[in-house]
Design a protein around this motif. Structure first.
Motif, mmCIF file in Angstrom:
data_model
loop_
_atom_site.group_PDB
_atom_site.id
_atom_site.type_symbol
_atom_site.label_atom_id
_atom_site.label_comp_id
_atom_site.label_asym_id
_atom_site.label_seq_id
_atom_site.Cartn_x
_atom_site.Cartn_y
_atom_site.Cartn_z
ATOM 1 N N VAL A 29 28.714 46.852 29.113
ATOM 2 C CA VAL A 29 28.517 45.261 29.091
ATOM 3 C C VAL A 29 29.658 44.654 29.947
ATOM 4 N N GLY A 30 28.922 44.100 30.985
ATOM 5 C CA GLY A 30 29.905 43.433 31.948
ATOM 6 C C GLY A 30 30.120 41.834 31.769
ATOM 7 N N ILE A 31 31.376 41.512 31.751
ATOM 8 C CA ILE A 31 31.832 40.032 31.591
ATOM 9 C C ILE A 31 32.527 39.624 32.672
ATOM 10 N N GLN A 32 31.985 38.492 33.283
ATOM 11 C CA GLN A 32 32.828 37.748 34.352
ATOM 12 C C GLN A 32 33.963 36.776 33.613
ATOM 13 N N ALA A 33 35.102 37.356 33.943
ATOM 14 C CA ALA A 33 36.082 36.387 33.287
ATOM 15 C C ALA A 33 36.294 34.907 34.178
ATOM 16 N N GLY A 34 36.767 34.107 33.540
ATOM 17 C CA GLY A 34 36.937 32.971 34.245
ATOM 18 C C GLY A 34 38.441 32.141 33.541
ATOM 19 N N LYS A 35 38.991 31.076 34.129
ATOM 20 C CA LYS A 35 40.137 30.609 33.928
ATOM 21 C C LYS A 35 40.236 29.968 32.243
ATOM 22 N N GLU A 36 39.008 29.361 32.114
ATOM 23 C CA GLU A 36 38.458 28.796 30.688
ATOM 24 C C GLU A 36 37.506 29.383 30.258
ATOM 25 N N LEU A 59 29.959 52.860 24.310
ATOM 26 C CA LEU A 59 30.096 51.427 24.471
ATOM 27 C C LEU A 59 31.298 50.984 25.410
ATOM 28 N N THR A 60 30.977 50.760 26.598
ATOM 29 C CA THR A 60 31.944 50.070 27.550
ATOM 30 C C THR A 60 31.895 48.813 27.860
ATOM 31 N N PHE A 61 33.072 48.056 28.088
ATOM 32 C CA PHE A 61 33.315 46.518 28.436
ATOM 33 C C PHE A 61 33.897 46.562 29.927
ATOM 34 N N THR A 62 33.342 46.057 30.588
ATOM 35 C CA THR A 62 33.786 46.066 32.073
ATOM 36 C C THR A 62 34.150 44.454 32.318
ATOM 37 N N VAL A 63 35.372 44.049 32.417
ATOM 38 C CA VAL A 63 35.730 42.952 32.384
ATOM 39 C C VAL A 63 35.954 42.597 34.058
ATOM 40 N N TYR A 64 35.463 41.538 34.540
ATOM 41 C CA TYR A 64 35.691 41.384 36.216
ATOM 42 C C TYR A 64 36.878 40.128 36.201
ATOM 43 N N ALA A 65 37.459 40.124 37.100
ATOM 44 C CA ALA A 65 38.419 38.991 37.405
ATOM 45 C C ALA A 65 37.754 37.866 37.848
ATOM 46 N N PRO A 66 38.403 36.814 37.443
ATOM 47 C CA PRO A 66 38.002 35.570 37.960
ATOM 48 C C PRO A 66 37.638 35.358 39.524
ATOM 49 N N LEU A 67 36.505 34.774 39.759
ATOM 50 C CA LEU A 67 36.275 34.564 41.186
ATOM 51 C C LEU A 67 37.254 33.523 41.798
#
Length: 73
Positions: A29-36, A59-67
């Motif tokens: 599961v990919g999650i695009q992080a944001g500042k808010e 089950l893996t979670f991949t969290v991507y840093a904020p753009l």
């Protein structure tokens, strides 16, 4: 996830044998992080987790840093 797990459970014996020989059976599961917002919760039900375990999937979670925001001049 539950739908995909059910699909794996319904595979033909030949296809299921291929699934069981896989070195990696991972639902990522990919999650695009944001500042808010500061924090956000996502729940995976115990039923879905049981389904994933029944097909020996991880089950893996991949969290991507904020753009980075581009500065306008």
């Amino acid at each position: 996830m539950a739908g995909l797990a059910e699909l794996v459970k319904s595979l033909t014996p030949q296809a299921k044998a291929i699934w069981e020989r896989c070195d990696l059976r991972c639902f990522n599961v990919g999650i695009q992080a944001g500042k808010e917002p500061y924090a956000e919760s996502f729940t995976i039900s115990s039923k879905t987790l049981s389904l994933l375990a029944s097909i020996q999937a991880e089950l893996t979670f991949t969290v991507y840093a904020p753009l980075e925001e581009k500065e306008e001049n």
